[in-house]
Design a protein around this motif. Sequence first.
Motif, PDB file in Angstrom:
ATOM      1  N   ASP A  54       1.013  -1.436   0.118  1.00  0.00           N
ATOM      2  CA  ASP A  54      -0.012  -0.199   0.134  1.00  0.00           C
ATOM      3  C   ASP A  54       1.049   1.378  -0.126  1.00  0.00           C
ATOM      4  OD1 ASP A  54      -3.172   0.989   1.464  1.00  0.00           O
ATOM      5  OD2 ASP A  54      -1.339   2.267   0.286  1.00  0.00           O
ATOM      6  N   THR A  55       0.741   1.846  -1.059  1.00  0.00           N
ATOM      7  CA  THR A  55       1.350   3.455  -0.808  1.00  0.00           C
ATOM      8  C   THR A  55       0.990   4.459   0.040  1.00  0.00           C
ATOM      9  OG1 THR A  55      -0.696   3.757  -2.990  1.00  0.00           O
ATOM     10  CG2 THR A  55       1.736   2.613  -3.728  1.00  0.00           C
ATOM     11  N   ILE A  60       2.789   7.149  13.457  1.00  0.00           N
ATOM     12  CA  ILE A  60       3.031   7.382  14.836  1.00  0.00           C
ATOM     13  C   ILE A  60       2.950   8.625  14.408  1.00  0.00           C
ATOM     14  CG2 ILE A  60       4.302   5.471  15.398  1.00  0.00           C
ATOM     15  CD1 ILE A  60       6.777   8.287  16.076  1.00  0.00           C
ATOM     16  N   LYS A  61       2.189   9.251  15.715  1.00  0.00           N
ATOM     17  CA  LYS A  61       1.903  11.298  16.015  1.00  0.00           C
ATOM     18  C   LYS A  61       0.811  11.690  14.066  1.00  0.00           C
ATOM     19  CE  LYS A  61       6.136  11.563  18.009  1.00  0.00           C
ATOM     20  NZ  LYS A  61       7.332  12.672  18.347  1.00  0.00           N
ATOM     21  N   GLY A  62      -0.069  10.793  14.396  1.00  0.00           N
ATOM     22  CA  GLY A  62      -0.972  10.959  13.685  1.00  0.00           C
ATOM     23  C   GLY A  62      -0.586  11.441  11.573  1.00  0.00           C
ATOM     24  N   PHE A  63       0.786  10.969  11.815  1.00  0.00           N
ATOM     25  CA  PHE A  63       1.265  11.471  10.376  1.00  0.00           C
ATOM     26  C   PHE A  63       1.657  10.124   9.222  1.00  0.00           C
ATOM     27  CE2 PHE A  63       4.270  15.437  10.476  1.00  0.00           C
ATOM     28  CZ  PHE A  63       4.554  15.273  12.485  1.00  0.00           C
ATOM     29  N   GLU A  64       1.348  10.203   8.103  1.00  0.00           N
ATOM     30  CA  GLU A  64       1.096   9.419   7.222  1.00  0.00           C
ATOM     31  C   GLU A  64       1.518  10.111   6.225  1.00  0.00           C
ATOM     32  OE1 GLU A  64      -2.504   9.766   5.897  1.00  0.00           O
ATOM     33  OE2 GLU A  64      -2.756  11.235   4.893  1.00  0.00           O
ATOM     34  N   ALA A  65       2.217   9.150   4.923  1.00  0.00           N
ATOM     35  CA  ALA A  65       3.211   9.137   3.889  1.00  0.00           C
ATOM     36  C   ALA A  65       2.671   8.813   2.665  1.00  0.00           C
ATOM     37  CB  ALA A  65       4.638   9.517   3.827  1.00  0.00           C
ATOM     38  N   GLU A  66       2.887   9.193   1.624  1.00  0.00           N
ATOM     39  CA  GLU A  66       2.191   8.891   0.235  1.00  0.00           C
ATOM     40  C   GLU A  66       3.784   9.188  -0.887  1.00  0.00           C
ATOM     41  OE1 GLU A  66      -0.772  10.437  -1.788  1.00  0.00           O
ATOM     42  OE2 GLU A  66      -1.745   8.489  -3.508  1.00  0.00           O
ATOM     43  N   PHE A  67       3.536   6.818  -1.137  1.00  0.00           N
ATOM     44  CA  PHE A  67       4.887   6.436  -1.812  1.00  0.00           C
ATOM     45  C   PHE A  67       4.225   7.098  -3.262  1.00  0.00           C
ATOM     46  CE2 PHE A  67       7.845   4.984  -4.614  1.00  0.00           C
ATOM     47  CZ  PHE A  67       7.961   4.010  -4.509  1.00  0.00           C
ATOM     48  N   LYS A  68       4.928   7.609  -4.302  1.00  0.00           N
ATOM     49  CA  LYS A  68       3.962   8.605  -5.815  1.00  0.00           C
ATOM     50  C   LYS A  68       5.319   7.779  -6.593  1.00  0.00           C
ATOM     51  CE  LYS A  68       0.647  11.641  -4.640  1.00  0.00           C
ATOM     52  NZ  LYS A  68      -0.041  12.995  -5.668  1.00  0.00           N
ATOM     53  N   ARG A  69       5.715   6.524  -7.578  1.00  0.00           N
ATOM     54  CA  ARG A  69       6.813   5.573  -7.999  1.00  0.00           C
ATOM     55  C   ARG A  69       6.766   6.883  -9.326  1.00  0.00           C
ATOM     56  NH1 ARG A  69       8.106   0.894  -8.124  1.00  0.00           N
ATOM     57  NH2 ARG A  69       6.509  -0.032  -6.908  1.00  0.00           N
ATOM     58  N   SER A  70       5.816   7.658  -9.722  1.00  0.00           N
ATOM     59  CA  SER A  70       5.946   8.228 -11.009  1.00  0.00           C
ATOM     60  C   SER A  70       6.294   9.305 -10.556  1.00  0.00           C
ATOM     61  CB  SER A  70       4.567   7.836 -11.687  1.00  0.00           C
ATOM     62  OG  SER A  70       3.698   9.049 -10.843  1.00  0.00           O
ATOM     63  N   GLN A  71       6.094   9.558  -9.593  1.00  0.00           N
ATOM     64  CA  GLN A  71       6.982  11.055  -9.126  1.00  0.00           C
ATOM     65  C   GLN A  71       8.250  11.281  -8.098  1.00  0.00           C
ATOM     66  OE1 GLN A  71       4.390  13.742  -7.813  1.00  0.00           O
ATOM     67  NE2 GLN A  71       2.522  12.622  -8.932  1.00  0.00           N
ATOM     68  N   SER A  72       8.807  10.050  -7.831  1.00  0.00           N
ATOM     69  CA  SER A  72       9.600  10.229  -7.228  1.00  0.00           C
ATOM     70  C   SER A  72       9.942  10.591  -5.636  1.00  0.00           C
ATOM     71  CB  SER A  72      11.408  10.059  -7.865  1.00  0.00           C
ATOM     72  OG  SER A  72      11.573   9.036  -9.081  1.00  0.00           O
TER      73      SER A  72
END
Lengths: 113, 115
Positions: A54-55, A60-72
């Motif tokens: 899952d990208t 923790i601490k309410g953070f999230e991140a999104e991996f976008k391969r097309s944009q590196s």
Amino acid sequence: AQSVTQPDIHITVSEGASLELRCNYSYGATPYLFWYVQSPGQGLQLLLKYFSGDTLVQGIKGFEAEFKRSQSSFNLRKPSVHWSDAAEYFCAVGVRGNTPLVFGKGTRLSVIA
Amino acid sequence: GAGVSQSPSNKVTEKGKDVELRCDPISGHTALYWYRQRLGQGLEFLIYFQGNSAPDKSGLPSDRFSAERTGESVSTLTIQRTQQEDSAVYLCASSSRGPSYNEQFFGPGTRLTVL
């Protein structure tokens, strides 16, 4: 060689506002991706990591991140910032098991009332 | 111990002196890393130990820098004939062995100031 770019040296947001910290990497394949936070006088604490699957990664601490391969890219987000989030944030890349991480230069986050 | 520890927390030295920085990794962690963080910069890799294998020294900036590790325990980073540009925070991290990428746990660092 792999590299990590954090384009924003310093960001100031109001408490309660949303946050996005940018991270771009350079590597021929999909690396292992990390976000660390460093509070003043403290060591680095891992916020979240992406290995595969899952990208959208929750941390923790309410953070999230999104991996976008097309944009590196592997941008860090938080919907509502708290004053205690003021710190230095580092994006890092690893390319195979247990090898040293390559870090970006960091983004300093200030939070105002 | 609960985490990675480093000593001293702060070190002030005069240019030309030698310094030793110590790192105690998490018990059982086979990998140990040294990084340097200069003011306003990200972390730069210095040296990496993995078990009994030869260390990866590719990040050491000059031959004034060296590091040793006793088995899978404590490590010492030595800087000889310190220069002002060596002023930085030196961070140690350790990780366990596994089939995938393993999280590196960082110590609080040693702040080195060379006058």
